[in-house]
Scaffold this motif. Structure first.
Motif, PDB file in Angstrom:
ATOM      1  N   ARG A 158     -20.542  32.572  50.022  1.00 50.68           N
ATOM      2  CA  ARG A 158     -19.397  32.941  50.857  1.00 50.68           C
ATOM      3  C   ARG A 158     -18.174  32.108  50.518  1.00 50.68           C
ATOM      4  NH1 ARG A 158     -20.801  32.365  56.926  1.00 50.68           N
ATOM      5  NH2 ARG A 158     -19.949  30.263  56.753  1.00 50.68           N
ATOM      6  N   ARG A 159     -18.358  30.833  50.299  1.00 45.43           N
ATOM      7  CA  ARG A 159     -17.224  29.950  50.015  1.00 45.43           C
ATOM      8  C   ARG A 159     -16.700  30.130  48.592  1.00 45.43           C
ATOM      9  NH1 ARG A 159     -20.151  25.079  53.414  1.00 45.43           N
ATOM     10  NH2 ARG A 159     -19.663  25.976  55.454  1.00 45.43           N
ATOM     11  N   LEU A 162     -14.462  33.036  48.786  1.00 48.37           N
ATOM     12  CA  LEU A 162     -13.172  32.642  49.357  1.00 48.37           C
ATOM     13  C   LEU A 162     -12.295  31.978  48.303  1.00 48.37           C
ATOM     14  CD1 LEU A 162     -11.219  32.135  51.731  1.00 48.37           C
ATOM     15  CD2 LEU A 162     -12.507  30.034  52.210  1.00 48.37           C
ATOM     16  N   ARG A 165     -10.851  34.618  46.024  1.00 55.37           N
ATOM     17  CA  ARG A 165      -9.705  35.327  46.611  1.00 55.37           C
ATOM     18  C   ARG A 165      -8.471  34.437  46.615  1.00 55.37           C
ATOM     19  NH1 ARG A 165     -13.626  36.453  50.493  1.00 55.37           N
ATOM     20  NH2 ARG A 165     -12.532  35.257  52.120  1.00 55.37           N
ATOM     21  N   ALA A 190     -11.012  33.220  56.896  1.00 54.29           N
ATOM     22  CA  ALA A 190     -12.401  32.751  56.851  1.00 54.29           C
ATOM     23  C   ALA A 190     -12.680  31.798  58.008  1.00 54.29           C
ATOM     24  CB  ALA A 190     -12.667  32.061  55.512  1.00 54.29           C
ATOM     25  N   SER A 307     -14.493  23.018  52.205  1.00 56.19           N
ATOM     26  CA  SER A 307     -14.845  23.914  53.306  1.00 56.19           C
ATOM     27  C   SER A 307     -15.527  23.159  54.422  1.00 56.19           C
ATOM     28  CB  SER A 307     -15.797  25.005  52.814  1.00 56.19           C
ATOM     29  OG  SER A 307     -15.181  25.781  51.826  1.00 56.19           O
TER      30      SER A 307
END
Length: 313
Positions: A158-159, A162, A165, A190, A307
């Motif tokens: 998921r990170r 991110l 993107r 997020a 994160s």
């Protein structure tokens, strides 16, 4: 009678300290052949395995299962599942009851569970299966859970997505203002990983208590009376560049404000970088969700942040 927990390894003493006679399973000498056979299989399995046995689903598990439940061990051994997993019981109980009712085994991949394993709710992910265990008469006597924790893989993917993107959005940014305009919407999309995101640009002035000298490392964590503050050095601009529109500082068209303390309210988009939160000792992250959320400040202009862990319900 052969010692039924001889294969328990480091859990052998924990098994012997449990007063089994006070549980729904009764003393070890009274355990059924089905339970003893299932326990033997569990203790000789290297994968994380637990049994749910008896009317209140008493937990009996092996060494590999201990890291998955953290500080719940050793109290979880011989305890009812509803008590051990109170915070996730509404999710796992229907699956367990379905198996015990004879409706077949369950299988879930990367199931999100907010578990209290170290004194706080933690975002975790598991792939596991519940299967029925039958006695010699063919009746369902309990359930076996074979599990694997996938938290690291799910959060990592998921990170990384991110960051991908963010990289795409910053590829054509030509100045600090555009970097802020492009980066902040991505980072704020997020909330599971970054509950609060802003980017702070320092004033071009002699370092003060509010804006210390530039960091000589990537991250510095300060402990205050209210919270922990993470200062993260970001790259991509220098202190002499104009502040983006909406900020108070040199080049903004407004008078420079006096230095403010770390927890003061800064005009957006010049506020905090992230809200830290503690997730687990093995993966240092940042703390969030407090009555006064901690804010990370930076002494450089733009870039990405480490994160923090997700908001826990």
């Amino acid at each position: 009678m052969t010692d039924p927990v001889a294969a328990a390894g480091t859990l052998r003493d924990a098994y012997r300290r449990v007063d089994w006679a006070t549980t729904s399973l009764g003393p070890v000498t009274s355990w059924s052949p089905a339970l003893l056979a299932a326990l033997d299989l569990t203790l000789h399995t290297r994968a994380p395995v637990t049994l749910f046995w008896g009317p209140d689903h008493v937990l009996v598990y092996n060494e590999a299962y201990v890291p998955m439940i953290g500080d719940k061990h050793p109290a979880a051994l011989g305890a009812p599942a509803a008590k051990v997993f109170a915070e996730i019981w509404s999710t796992i109980d229907p699956m367990l009851e379905s198996v015990l009712a004879g409706r077949g085994a369950t299988w879930v991949e990367d199931l999100r569970l907010l578990m209290d394993r170290r004194g706080f709710l933690e975002e975790t992910y598991f792939t596991f299966s519940y299967s029925a265990v039958h006695d010699s008469a063919g009746r369902i006597a309990g359930a076996i859970d074979i599990a694997a924790e996938t938290t690291g893989q799910v959060l990592g993917a998921r990170r990384l997505a991110l960051l991908g993107r963010l990289n795409d959005q910053l590829a054509d940014a030509e100045d600090v203002g555009q970097q802020l305009d492009h980066a902040l919407p991505v980072l704020r999309s997020a909330p599971d990983d970054l509950p609060e995101v802003d980017i702070v640009l320092p004033e071009a002035q002699v370092p003060t208590a509010a804006w210390p000298a530039p960091l000589d490392r990537d991250v510095a964590v300060e402990i205050t009376e209210q919270d922990r503050i993470a200062r993260i050095r970001l790259t991509g601009a220098d202190r002499d560049r104009p502040w983006p529109r909406g900020c108070t500082g040199p080049g903004s068209g407004r008078p420079s404000a006096a230095p403010r303390p770390w927890n003061a309210s800064w005009p957006k988009p010049c506020s905090a970088v992230c809200s830290p939160r503690r997730c687990s000792p093995s993966t240092p992250r940042w703390r969030c969700g407090t009555s006064r959320p901690a804010r990370a400040r930076t002494s450089a202009a733009t870039g990405t942040t480490r994160s923090p862990c997700p908001t826990a319900g």
